[in-house]
Scaffold this active site. Structure first.
Site, PDB file in Angstrom:
ATOM      1  N   LYS A  87      51.338  33.103  45.369  1.00  0.00           N
ATOM      2  CA  LYS A  87      52.591  33.714  45.817  1.00  0.00           C
ATOM      3  C   LYS A  87      52.944  33.258  47.223  1.00  0.00           C
ATOM      4  O   LYS A  87      52.120  32.728  47.969  1.00  0.00           O
ATOM      5  CB  LYS A  87      52.473  35.249  45.800  1.00  0.00           C
ATOM      6  N   GLU A 101      58.107  25.807  43.010  1.00  0.00           N
ATOM      7  CA  GLU A 101      59.281  26.016  42.145  1.00  0.00           C
ATOM      8  C   GLU A 101      60.363  24.961  42.310  1.00  0.00           C
ATOM      9  O   GLU A 101      61.311  24.937  41.519  1.00  0.00           O
ATOM     10  CB  GLU A 101      59.866  27.427  42.353  1.00  0.00           C
ATOM     11  N   HIS A 113      59.980  30.431  47.099  1.00  0.00           N
ATOM     12  CA  HIS A 113      61.232  31.181  46.841  1.00  0.00           C
ATOM     13  C   HIS A 113      61.937  31.526  48.153  1.00  0.00           C
ATOM     14  O   HIS A 113      62.181  32.704  48.465  1.00  0.00           O
ATOM     15  CB  HIS A 113      60.938  32.457  46.033  1.00  0.00           C
ATOM     16  N   ASP A 160      62.923  36.891  41.783  1.00  0.00           N
ATOM     17  CA  ASP A 160      62.243  36.098  42.824  1.00  0.00           C
ATOM     18  C   ASP A 160      63.211  35.150  43.533  1.00  0.00           C
ATOM     19  O   ASP A 160      62.918  34.651  44.610  1.00  0.00           O
ATOM     20  CB  ASP A 160      61.041  35.323  42.242  1.00  0.00           C
ATOM     21  N   TYR A 185      54.090  28.938  45.499  1.00  0.00           N
ATOM     22  CA  TYR A 185      55.475  29.383  45.292  1.00  0.00           C
ATOM     23  C   TYR A 185      56.007  29.888  46.624  1.00  0.00           C
ATOM     24  O   TYR A 185      55.308  30.616  47.335  1.00  0.00           O
ATOM     25  CB  TYR A 185      55.542  30.527  44.270  1.00  0.00           C
ATOM     26  N   ARG A 240      46.286  36.671  40.372  1.00  0.00           N
ATOM     27  CA  ARG A 240      46.055  35.258  40.063  1.00  0.00           C
ATOM     28  C   ARG A 240      45.332  34.578  41.218  1.00  0.00           C
ATOM     29  O   ARG A 240      45.255  35.110  42.319  1.00  0.00           O
ATOM     30  CB  ARG A 240      47.396  34.538  39.822  1.00  0.00           C
TER      31      ARG A 240
HETATM   32  N1  LIG Z   1      59.911  37.524  38.152  1.00  0.00           N
HETATM   33  C1  LIG Z   1      58.937  36.669  37.856  1.00  0.00           C
HETATM   34  O1  LIG Z   1      57.767  37.010  37.869  1.00  0.00           O
HETATM   35  C2  LIG Z   1      59.281  35.254  37.470  1.00  0.00           C
HETATM   36  C3  LIG Z   1      58.322  34.411  36.869  1.00  0.00           C
HETATM   37  C4  LIG Z   1      58.714  33.129  36.473  1.00  0.00           C
HETATM   38  C5  LIG Z   1      60.018  32.689  36.690  1.00  0.00           C
HETATM   39  N2  LIG Z   1      60.900  33.547  37.313  1.00  0.00           N
HETATM   40  C6  LIG Z   1      62.293  33.185  37.584  1.00  0.00           C
HETATM   41  O2  LIG Z   1      63.060  33.194  36.397  1.00  0.00           O
HETATM   42  C7  LIG Z   1      64.244  32.436  36.636  1.00  0.00           C
HETATM   43  C8  LIG Z   1      64.511  31.510  35.447  1.00  0.00           C
HETATM   44  O3  LIG Z   1      63.507  30.489  35.423  1.00  0.00           O
HETATM   45  P1  LIG Z   1      63.491  29.359  34.306  1.00  0.00           P
HETATM   46  O4  LIG Z   1      62.214  28.617  34.469  1.00  0.00           O
HETATM   47  O5  LIG Z   1      63.832  29.928  32.984  1.00  0.00           O
HETATM   48  O6  LIG Z   1      64.678  28.422  34.810  1.00  0.00           O
HETATM   49  P2  LIG Z   1      65.412  27.295  33.935  1.00  0.00           P
HETATM   50  O7  LIG Z   1      65.986  26.335  34.922  1.00  0.00           O
HETATM   51  O8  LIG Z   1      64.526  26.793  32.844  1.00  0.00           O
HETATM   52  O9  LIG Z   1      66.594  28.105  33.219  1.00  0.00           O
HETATM   53  C9  LIG Z   1      67.650  28.692  33.914  1.00  0.00           C
HETATM   54  C10 LIG Z   1      68.855  28.701  32.994  1.00  0.00           C
HETATM   55  O10 LIG Z   1      69.894  29.439  33.654  1.00  0.00           O
HETATM   56  C11 LIG Z   1      71.109  28.835  33.273  1.00  0.00           C
HETATM   57  N3  LIG Z   1      72.161  29.288  34.186  1.00  0.00           N
HETATM   58  C12 LIG Z   1      72.363  28.942  35.484  1.00  0.00           C
HETATM   59  N4  LIG Z   1      73.421  29.622  35.974  1.00  0.00           N
HETATM   60  C13 LIG Z   1      73.884  30.403  34.974  1.00  0.00           C
HETATM   61  C14 LIG Z   1      74.936  31.359  34.854  1.00  0.00           C
HETATM   62  N5  LIG Z   1      75.740  31.634  35.887  1.00  0.00           N
HETATM   63  N6  LIG Z   1      75.103  31.988  33.664  1.00  0.00           N
HETATM   64  C15 LIG Z   1      74.298  31.719  32.611  1.00  0.00           C
HETATM   65  N7  LIG Z   1      73.274  30.833  32.665  1.00  0.00           N
HETATM   66  C16 LIG Z   1      73.081  30.196  33.820  1.00  0.00           C
HETATM   67  C17 LIG Z   1      70.815  27.337  33.332  1.00  0.00           C
HETATM   68  O11 LIG Z   1      71.756  26.587  32.608  1.00  0.00           O
HETATM   69  C18 LIG Z   1      69.417  27.299  32.711  1.00  0.00           C
HETATM   70  O12 LIG Z   1      69.450  27.058  31.319  1.00  0.00           O
HETATM   71  C19 LIG Z   1      64.002  31.699  37.973  1.00  0.00           C
HETATM   72  O13 LIG Z   1      64.649  32.395  39.015  1.00  0.00           O
HETATM   73  C20 LIG Z   1      62.511  31.802  38.142  1.00  0.00           C
HETATM   74  O14 LIG Z   1      62.104  31.715  39.499  1.00  0.00           O
HETATM   75  C21 LIG Z   1      60.547  34.802  37.703  1.00  0.00           C
END
Ligand SMILES: NC(=O)c1ccc[n+]([C@@H]2O[C@H](COP(=O)([O-])OP(=O)(O)OC[C@H]3O[C@@H](n4cnc5c(N)ncnc54)[C@H](O)[C@@H]3O)[C@@H](O)[C@H]2O)c1
Length: 374
Positions: free
Chosen positions: A75, A118, A96, A270, A94, A15
């Protein structure tokens, strides 16, 4: 302001943080833009496309960091990029930081103003700069999980959607936010049986309406998760506590409850990972196995589809890039409290509380240090 766009150097990251449209807007606002040669190549954007909108192409990262006051990236900075940061820089990317005390220390030592995509919030407390990548990552999570369930890739050998007379696979999604909902929609599209777990009842209500009865919503208690693990073929971890290290929703001793060669996809990797046995992987080597369960923990999942992701990300970041460039970081933070939430490290101090707590750094109020930033 002079805005710089270096080429991303994290493994398998294609990206880029600004498109030619972004250059055009910045230039029209009276700013200068310098782009590292080849920065857009991975997203099919040529140097000439940037130049046509008024950017200057510089030969390497050293030149970009040397000339620019604001660095926009995708990143988190890698160690050679951290070494290039100075107090005069504003870094917008980002970060993290919660699971990464080493990077946090590096940014503290740089003295730069470091604004994390983020943790920027909109007026409703949502995460507008995480959301587009979460939409992409959620969709990839199901695709990748379906692929890893194939026998030649070490999976159980089950088709997500089943066929007439043969049951569909069970997809369990823990965390029903942006990632979780998008993962669920793809799983539903593939005709799997889908169960979404969250601890926020209001969120479960919203999902229930969105799914129109096609997926089950479940409260994410430890016992209820444990009851479903033996049934699941694919488990997608997508929990987030804003800015903080991810909580563990599946522990190592619970892996033995799962089917052999089931697949765990940890999208929350992440933020440190939400399965105890997760560790970051890359697109070139995305999986490993623990106790007979395949783990897929790619930390930059949207990097695999840069043409979609670059435009989705920059559509969301551009208004903030423009605000930071137009007003300067101090006034921009003052004018937009949601943007101020993105300021994680400023003038050698950690200014975002969950990061300070997770990395054992003293927490300092943003208003106490912003004036001191270079
Ligand atoms: N690996 C990657 O490439 C990548 C890319 C984008 C986002 N992410 C990550 O994905 C994760 C989720 O992002 P998002 O945008 O969906 O966040 P979000 O805030 O929209 O959703 C997170 C959800 O988790 C729930 N939650 C919190 N603690 C909990 C628990 N103990 N049990 C069950 N549910 C729980 C919250 O209520 C919420 O609905 C983040 O860590 C984000 O950084 C990773």
């Amino acid at each position: 302001m002079k805005v710089g766009v270096p080429t991303e150097i994290k493994a398998d990251e294609y990206r880029v943080a600004l498109t030619p449209s972004g250059v055009r807007e910045l230039v029209e606002h009276g700013h200068e833009v310098v782009v590292q040669a080849g920065a857009g190549e991975g997203s099919a954007i040529a140097d000439a496309d940037y130049q046509a909108q008024g950017a200057t192409i510089l030969p390497d990262a050293e030149a970009v960091f040397g000339e620019a006051e604001m660095i926009v990236k995708v990143k988190e900075p890698q160690s050679e990029e951290v070494a290039r940061l100075e107090a005069r820089h504003t870094l917008f990317t980002y970060l993290h930081l919660a699971p990464d005390p080493g990077l946090t220390q590096g940014l503290v030592d740089s003295g730069a103003t470091c604004v994390a995509y983020e943790t920027v919030e909109d007026t409703r407390g949502r995460l507008p700069l995480l959301a587009p990548m979460s939409e992409v990552a959620g969709k990839i999570a199901t695709q990748a999980g379906a692929f890893m369930l194939e026998k030649p890739l070490g999976g159980r050998g089950i088709l997500l959607g089943g066929v007439p007379g043969v049951a569909a696979a069970n997809v369990m999604i823990i965390g029903g936010g942006v990632v979780g909902m998008n993962a669920a929609f793809i799983a539903l599209g593939m005709e799997a049986s889908v169960y979404v777990y969250d601890r926020n009842i209001d969120r479960l209500r919203e999902l229930d309406i969105a799914f129109q009865g096609r997926a089950d919503t479940c409260y994410a208690s430890t016992l209820d998760i444990e009851k479903m693990l033996p049934e699941a073929d694919l488990v997608i971890g997508a929990v987030l506590v804003h800015g903080a290290k991810a909580p563990y929703v599946v522990r190592r001793d619970q892996l033995k409850l799962m089917k052999r060669n089931a697949v765990l996809v940890d999208v929350s990797i992440d933020q440190g990972g939400c399965f105890e046995t997760s560790r970051p992987t890359t697109h070139s080597d995305p999986t490993y196995e623990v106790d007979g369960v395949t783990h897929y923990c790619v930390a930059n999942m949207p990097g695999a589809v840069p043409i979609t992701s670059t435009y989705a990300l920059t559509n969301a970041t551009l208004p903030y890039v423009l605000h930071l460039a137009d007003a300067g970081p101090e006034r921009a933070a003052d004018e937009n409290p949601g943007l101020a939430k993105g300021f994680n490290v400023v003038a050698g101090k950690v200014t975002y509380q969950p990061v300070a707590e997770a990395t054992d750094q003293p927490y300092v109020e943003l208003s106490d240090v912003l004036g001191a930033a270079a």
